[in-house]
Design a protein around this motif. Structure first.
Motif, PDB file in Angstrom:
ATOM      1  N   ILE A  84       0.943  -1.137   0.015  1.00  0.00           N
ATOM      2  CA  ILE A  84      -0.083   0.002  -0.048  1.00  0.00           C
ATOM      3  C   ILE A  84       0.846   1.237   0.148  1.00  0.00           C
ATOM      4  CG2 ILE A  84      -1.788   1.307   1.154  1.00  0.00           C
ATOM      5  CD1 ILE A  84      -2.686  -1.550   2.515  1.00  0.00           C
ATOM      6  N   GLU A  85       2.170   1.208   0.482  1.00  0.00           N
ATOM      7  CA  GLU A  85       2.866   2.433   0.550  1.00  0.00           C
ATOM      8  C   GLU A  85       2.969   3.235  -0.587  1.00  0.00           C
ATOM      9  OE1 GLU A  85       6.882   1.703   1.276  1.00  0.00           O
ATOM     10  OE2 GLU A  85       7.378   3.651   1.739  1.00  0.00           O
ATOM     11  N   PRO A  86       3.318   2.481  -1.867  1.00  0.00           N
ATOM     12  CA  PRO A  86       3.283   3.605  -2.959  1.00  0.00           C
ATOM     13  C   PRO A  86       2.120   4.692  -3.024  1.00  0.00           C
ATOM     14  CG  PRO A  86       4.056   1.358  -3.398  1.00  0.00           C
ATOM     15  CD  PRO A  86       3.457   1.296  -2.239  1.00  0.00           C
ATOM     16  N   ALA A  87       0.981   3.635  -2.640  1.00  0.00           N
ATOM     17  CA  ALA A  87      -0.431   4.512  -2.985  1.00  0.00           C
ATOM     18  C   ALA A  87      -0.478   5.407  -1.557  1.00  0.00           C
ATOM     19  CB  ALA A  87      -1.317   3.570  -2.800  1.00  0.00           C
ATOM     20  N   ILE A  88       0.132   5.414  -0.695  1.00  0.00           N
ATOM     21  CA  ILE A  88       0.262   6.381   0.412  1.00  0.00           C
ATOM     22  C   ILE A  88       1.027   7.484   0.032  1.00  0.00           C
ATOM     23  CG2 ILE A  88       0.817   6.635   2.779  1.00  0.00           C
ATOM     24  CD1 ILE A  88       0.240   4.149   3.608  1.00  0.00           C
ATOM     25  N   ARG A  89       1.869   7.149  -0.607  1.00  0.00           N
ATOM     26  CA  ARG A  89       3.012   8.310  -1.010  1.00  0.00           C
ATOM     27  C   ARG A  89       2.433   9.010  -2.260  1.00  0.00           C
ATOM     28  NH1 ARG A  89       7.862   8.571   1.350  1.00  0.00           N
ATOM     29  NH2 ARG A  89       8.630   6.562   2.376  1.00  0.00           N
ATOM     30  N   ALA A  90       1.671   8.344  -2.729  1.00  0.00           N
ATOM     31  CA  ALA A  90       1.086   9.173  -4.136  1.00  0.00           C
ATOM     32  C   ALA A  90      -0.227  10.016  -3.998  1.00  0.00           C
ATOM     33  CB  ALA A  90       0.891   7.876  -5.197  1.00  0.00           C
ATOM     34  N   ARG A  91      -0.794   9.770  -2.884  1.00  0.00           N
ATOM     35  CA  ARG A  91      -2.096  10.412  -2.435  1.00  0.00           C
ATOM     36  C   ARG A  91      -2.048  11.924  -2.710  1.00  0.00           C
ATOM     37  NH1 ARG A  91      -4.126   9.495   3.164  1.00  0.00           N
ATOM     38  NH2 ARG A  91      -6.236  10.148   2.315  1.00  0.00           N
ATOM     39  N   HIS A  92      -2.935  12.208  -3.395  1.00  0.00           N
ATOM     40  CA  HIS A  92      -2.985  13.763  -3.723  1.00  0.00           C
ATOM     41  C   HIS A  92      -4.410  14.303  -4.020  1.00  0.00           C
ATOM     42  CE1 HIS A  92      -3.183  13.720  -8.062  1.00  0.00           C
ATOM     43  NE2 HIS A  92      -2.655  12.620  -8.010  1.00  0.00           N
ATOM     44  N   TRP A  93      -4.457  15.418  -4.121  1.00  0.00           N
ATOM     45  CA  TRP A  93      -5.844  16.054  -4.269  1.00  0.00           C
ATOM     46  C   TRP A  93      -5.640  17.139  -5.517  1.00  0.00           C
ATOM     47  CZ3 TRP A  93     -11.056  15.971  -3.752  1.00  0.00           C
ATOM     48  CH2 TRP A  93     -11.663  17.082  -4.142  1.00  0.00           C
ATOM     49  N   PHE A  94      -5.864  16.742  -6.788  1.00  0.00           N
ATOM     50  CA  PHE A  94      -5.482  17.371  -7.995  1.00  0.00           C
ATOM     51  C   PHE A  94      -4.118  18.193  -7.661  1.00  0.00           C
ATOM     52  CE2 PHE A  94     -10.090  17.497  -7.857  1.00  0.00           C
ATOM     53  CZ  PHE A  94     -10.185  16.900  -9.072  1.00  0.00           C
ATOM     54  N   GLY A  95      -3.056  17.404  -7.398  1.00  0.00           N
ATOM     55  CA  GLY A  95      -1.682  17.674  -7.343  1.00  0.00           C
ATOM     56  C   GLY A  95      -1.213  17.994  -5.858  1.00  0.00           C
ATOM     57  N   VAL A  96      -2.165  18.369  -5.099  1.00  0.00           N
ATOM     58  CA  VAL A  96      -1.797  18.830  -3.819  1.00  0.00           C
ATOM     59  C   VAL A  96      -1.528  17.345  -2.721  1.00  0.00           C
ATOM     60  CG1 VAL A  96      -2.359  20.158  -1.493  1.00  0.00           C
ATOM     61  CG2 VAL A  96      -2.786  21.035  -3.854  1.00  0.00           C
ATOM     62  N   PRO A  97      -0.281  17.302  -2.177  1.00  0.00           N
ATOM     63  CA  PRO A  97      -0.221  15.894  -1.446  1.00  0.00           C
ATOM     64  C   PRO A  97      -1.217  15.912  -0.184  1.00  0.00           C
ATOM     65  CG  PRO A  97       1.695  17.235  -1.948  1.00  0.00           C
ATOM     66  CD  PRO A  97       0.587  18.137  -2.187  1.00  0.00           C
ATOM     67  N   VAL A  98      -1.700  14.917  -0.121  1.00  0.00           N
ATOM     68  CA  VAL A  98      -2.514  14.733   1.090  1.00  0.00           C
ATOM     69  C   VAL A  98      -1.925  13.753   2.101  1.00  0.00           C
ATOM     70  CG1 VAL A  98      -4.667  13.271   1.985  1.00  0.00           C
ATOM     71  CG2 VAL A  98      -4.486  14.204  -0.537  1.00  0.00           C
ATOM     72  N   ASN A  99      -1.623  14.382   3.236  1.00  0.00           N
ATOM     73  CA  ASN A  99      -1.101  13.854   4.254  1.00  0.00           C
ATOM     74  C   ASN A  99      -2.090  13.533   5.599  1.00  0.00           C
ATOM     75  OD1 ASN A  99      -1.650  16.418   5.349  1.00  0.00           O
ATOM     76  ND2 ASN A  99       0.585  17.236   5.317  1.00  0.00           N
ATOM     77  N   GLN A 100      -3.270  13.728   5.372  1.00  0.00           N
ATOM     78  CA  GLN A 100      -4.118  13.552   6.442  1.00  0.00           C
ATOM     79  C   GLN A 100      -5.010  12.084   6.080  1.00  0.00           C
ATOM     80  OE1 GLN A 100      -6.667  16.720   5.893  1.00  0.00           O
ATOM     81  NE2 GLN A 100      -5.149  18.082   6.895  1.00  0.00           N
ATOM     82  N   GLY A 101      -5.589  11.524   7.300  1.00  0.00           N
ATOM     83  CA  GLY A 101      -6.506  10.387   7.011  1.00  0.00           C
ATOM     84  C   GLY A 101      -6.002   9.033   6.521  1.00  0.00           C
ATOM     85  N   GLU A 102      -4.414   8.932   6.961  1.00  0.00           N
ATOM     86  CA  GLU A 102      -3.759   7.784   6.452  1.00  0.00           C
ATOM     87  C   GLU A 102      -4.507   6.599   6.919  1.00  0.00           C
ATOM     88  OE1 GLU A 102      -2.884   9.672   8.966  1.00  0.00           O
ATOM     89  OE2 GLU A 102      -2.449   7.955  10.198  1.00  0.00           O
ATOM     90  N   ASP A 103      -5.100   6.618   8.234  1.00  0.00           N
ATOM     91  CA  ASP A 103      -5.487   5.407   8.970  1.00  0.00           C
ATOM     92  C   ASP A 103      -6.731   4.911   8.264  1.00  0.00           C
ATOM     93  OD1 ASP A 103      -7.183   7.716   9.541  1.00  0.00           O
ATOM     94  OD2 ASP A 103      -7.190   7.282  11.740  1.00  0.00           O
ATOM     95  N   ARG A 104      -7.617   5.638   7.897  1.00  0.00           N
ATOM     96  CA  ARG A 104      -8.801   5.557   6.948  1.00  0.00           C
ATOM     97  C   ARG A 104      -8.276   4.919   5.645  1.00  0.00           C
ATOM     98  NH1 ARG A 104     -14.368   6.542   7.407  1.00  0.00           N
ATOM     99  NH2 ARG A 104     -14.025   7.599   9.206  1.00  0.00           N
ATOM    100  N   PHE A 105      -7.267   5.495   4.970  1.00  0.00           N
ATOM    101  CA  PHE A 105      -6.870   5.047   3.708  1.00  0.00           C
ATOM    102  C   PHE A 105      -6.379   3.701   3.773  1.00  0.00           C
ATOM    103  CE2 PHE A 105      -3.839   4.881   0.554  1.00  0.00           C
ATOM    104  CZ  PHE A 105      -4.347   5.161  -0.555  1.00  0.00           C
TER     105      PHE A 105
END
Lengths: 411, 361
Positions: A218-239
């Motif tokens: 899953i790690e790559p997906a965590i690192r790749a999370r973004h909102w239209f290019g803005v990195p997402v660093n919240q809600g990793e537990d739910r993700f």
């Protein structure tokens, strides 16, 4: 048509919530076999990853509590990763490394602040254990927590296991008292039906255990999370929970794995925390909708319903509250909501006092204020979350470099 | 532990910013503009809502226009009740007239019956007076008659011997047949006289009984008198009841007239019976000080600002009304006023203001 649909969804959400609570109660009282089969002889190697940002001395106390674990010390390590705290957290981590030599502790620091999710990934780089436990750096852990979590992995299809988060400061004020009741009901009732089907939708990031191979997947997906290019660093537990489920693994919360957190004691901090959580719920909702067929065919119906109806309920609740405030502004001031809230509080407080003395709420009547909070949160949190999806602000940990720590890590 | 070497992807913000395509930038910019607009709209909405709530919590000059249509349920109900009341009055009047007539008839009949009482009583008294005089005389005569008849019977007992002697004399030829017949006829005449005397005696005894005790005639007269008195008493009761009913009917009629007179002051009656469209407004008791006759009425945009005069108060109705608060939606008590509006569309506003503009503009 639209109002009918709105009320229909609202009633459905409420009905499902009530059913879940009642079903959770039934399972708790009459169906203990719904719990996972735990094998305490199963002792895999464990890495406890502890991302940290602006926690000050608390991080030391957290590591201290982990050091008292009854799990074989040769089989676990603590990897503490500082996310460029503005305070003396890093020094406290180093002090803990020096002081608690009975366990292996690794302390690292990011080059720049990058959020909790990526800090966990950075800590993961140094881990080689079979089970990864991610913890919050402001929690105190029960000595048996690692053993309880690993024992739950004896079921091979279980991918992630969480623990119960208790409240350290239940009687600090009304706000903490309300949260104590809410937390307890969530873990001991609401999540029990999800436990039964091994499909918990969100395992708390305070105490999150996952199989190493799964996290690496899953790690790559965590690192790749973004909102239209803005990195997402919240809600990793739910993700992480969501991704675990989508990969065909089960998720479970072992309520015997206890940790204690200090909940927000002011409205502003609580609001920021809830806003962060709401953002991750909304984000998760969009993700669910985007791949709904995959969800429907892969996941348990209970999970799909929860993943869809929880955020949908939050959005519809906003419309319902707006509609109610316009059509009948005084409805919330009637005795019915207050009586209902107080009745629930009375029962849950009694239940908490009986089963978790440490969390006993001294003034259960304070729960009456939950009505005002429910209205305010329904009214503001969802729109704010919807319109600040690009925000990377954690909200509750912001500190400037000028702020001085109270403790002395060099002592 | 040494600080870990950050891979390029550990610099998410910079890296992600670098990866942002034009497409993402456009979407993000649009989203942010929309989000800012929406959040300001939410903020303004909340402030406006709070202001409206606060405004209506403290304002004491608002009234809520009410449009009563011809088919308004209350008006129709009111009209139906009015018609029923009027019909009831008519029915009561007919009943009262009938009752009055019957009462007069009963009184007249009772008077006639009571008028018979004195002559009957006088006749009875007169009869008794005669009996008191005649009774003793007849008793004395009856005794004498009885004695006379006893003597006559003794004489007649001797006549049987005389009849035999006449037969003997005739047989002896001492007397002729004609003489004998003549003598026998005389004897028979005597016996007949005796029988008549006995009959007279019996009749006299009977008469004496009548005169000295209560005879059937007297009893019949007394019975008639009792019947007459009973009938009169029954008439008295009936007259009393009818009189009360009549009084009650008349009172009921008066009450209904009063109720109709009051009802005619109701807005619902005016609405139900009026030809032209009338404009009403509900005024809560808290705002009644502003609802004086002739006071100007203002209609405002957004229910509170940019107000203009749209009419005046022409009537203030006394009856209590209960309606939902136009903003808070709680049950409130108050009364209705009639408005004379030169801008009829103001009757459709949610609220109007009495006496003056609520916010000075």
């Amino acid at each position: 048509m639209a109002p009918v649909l709105m009320w229909l969804i609202m009633v459905l959400c409420l009905a499902i919530s009530v059913c879940k609570y009642l079903f959770g109660l039934i399972l708790q009282l009459a169906h203990p076999s719904a719990k996972i089969r735990k094998n305490y002889n199963f002792e895999p190697t464990v890495s406890v990853l502890m991302p940290c940002y602006n926690e000050g001395k608390t991080v030391y106390e957290t590591i201290e509590s982990i050091s008292k674990s009854n799990y074989p010390t040769e089989k676990f390590e603590v990897i503490a990763q500082d996310d460029c705290s503005a305070d003396d957290s890093y020094e406290w981590m180093l002090k803990a490394e020096r002081d608690f030599r009975n366990i292996r502790i690794r302390v690292g620091r990011n080059e720049e602040n990058c959020g909790k999710a990526r800090t966990v990934c950075n800590a993961l780089v140094h881990s080689s254990a079979e089970i990864i436990i991610s913890i919050d750096s402001d929690c105190i852990f029960h000595p048996g927590v690692i053993r309880e979590l690993t024992a739950s992995f004896s079921e091979p299809k279980v991918g992630s296991v969480g623990g119960r988060v208790g409240v350290r400061n239940p009687n600090e004020n009304i706000i903490t008292a309300i949260q104590t009741i809410v937390y307890y009901a969530a873990f001991e009732l609401y999540k029990i039906p999800e436990n039964w089907t091994r499909s918990v939708c969100c395992i708390s990031g305070c105490l999150f255990a996952i199989r190493r191979e799964l996290l690496l997947e899953i790690e790559p997906a965590i690192r790749a999370r973004h909102w239209f290019g803005v990195p997402v660093n919240q809600g990793e537990d739910r993700f992480l929970t969501h991704q675990t489920l989508l990969r065909g693994y089960g998720t479970y919360i072992n309520n015997d794995a206890l940790c204690w957190t200090t909940v927000p004691n002011s409205l502003s901090v609580l609001f920021k925390q809830q806003l962060r959580w709401r953002r991750s719920i909304v984000r998760d909702f969009f993700f669910t909708l985007r791949s709904l067929p995959q969800h429907v065919f892969k996941l348990h119906p209970n999970t799909v319903l929860t993943l869809v109806l929880t955020p949908l309920g939050a959005i519809v609740a906003l419309l319902v509250v707006v509609n109610s405030l316009i059509s009948d502004p005084m409805a919330w001031a009637g005795p019915m909501p207050l009586v209902t809230a107080l009745a629930i509080a009375a029962v849950l407080s009694w239940w908490i006092k009986k089963h978790s003395v440490r969390e006993t709420v001294a003034h259960p009547l304070a729960f009456g204020a939950y009505i005002a909070w429910a209205i305010a949160s329904s009214l503001f949190l969802t729109p704010l979350a919807l319109f600040t999806m690009d925000s990377a602000d954690w909200g509750t940990r912001a500190k400037t470099l000028q702020e001085v720590s109270v403790g002395n890590p060099h002592a | 532990m040494a600080t870990p070497t950050l891979e390029p992807d550990v610099k998410p913000a910079k890296k992600a910013a670098g990866r942002q395509s034009l497409h993402y930038r456009f979407i993000l910019a649009t989203y942010r503009i929309f989000a800012i607009g929406a959040l300001y709209a939410v903020l303004l909405g909340v402030i406006a809502y709070a202001f409206v709530m606060g405004f209506y919590a403290v304002n004491n000059s608002w009234a809520a226009p009410i449009i009563l249509s011809a088919t308004d349920e209350k008006s129709l109900d009111f009209r139906a009740k009015l018609i029923t009341s009027q019909q009831t009055i008519e029915d009561l009047k007919v009943d009262a007239a009938k009752m009055d007539s019957g009462l007069r008839e009963m009184r007249s009949h009772r008077d006639a019956l009571l008028a018979l009482e004195p002559p009957i009583q006088a006749a009875i008294d007169r009869e008794r007076q005669h009996d008191r005089v005649d009774g003793p005389q007849l008793t004395s005569l009856d005794s004498r008659k009885l004695a006379d008849n006893a003597q006559t019977q003794q004489v007649l007992e001797q006549l049987d011997g005389m009849q035999a002697n006449i037969q003997k004399d005739l047989a002896a030829g001492l007397i002729t047949k004609a003489d004998a017949a003549s003598q026998l006829a005389a004897l028979n005449q005597t016996a007949t006289s005796y029988t008549d005397s006995r009959i007279a005696e019996v009749l006299l005894t009977d008469t004496v009984l009548d005169k000295t005790t209560l005879g059937s005639t007297t009893l019949e007269a007394l019975e008639k008198q009792a019947e007459l008195r009973s009938e009169a008493a029954q008439l008295d009761v009936a007259i009393h009841v009818a009189d009360k009913e009549l009084t009650e009917d008349n009172r009921q009629i008066a009450r209904l007239h009063d109720a109709i007179a009051t009802a005619k002051q109701s807005p619902y009656y005016l609405n139900a019976s009026g030809q032209s469209l009338l404009n009403f407004a509900f005024v809560p008791y808290d705002n009644q000080a502003s609802a004086t006759l002739g006071s100007p009425i203002y209609d405002c945009y957004l229910n509170m600002i940019f107000c203009r005069k749209v009419g005046t108060i022409v009537t203030r109705f006394p009856g209590e009304e209960q309606v939902l608060h136009p903003i808070f939606k709680t049950q409130i008590r108050g009364f209705l006023i009639q408005m004379d509006l030169h801008r009829p569309e103001s009757a459709k506003s949610r609220t109007v203001f009495l006496g003056g503009k609520p916010l000075l503009f």
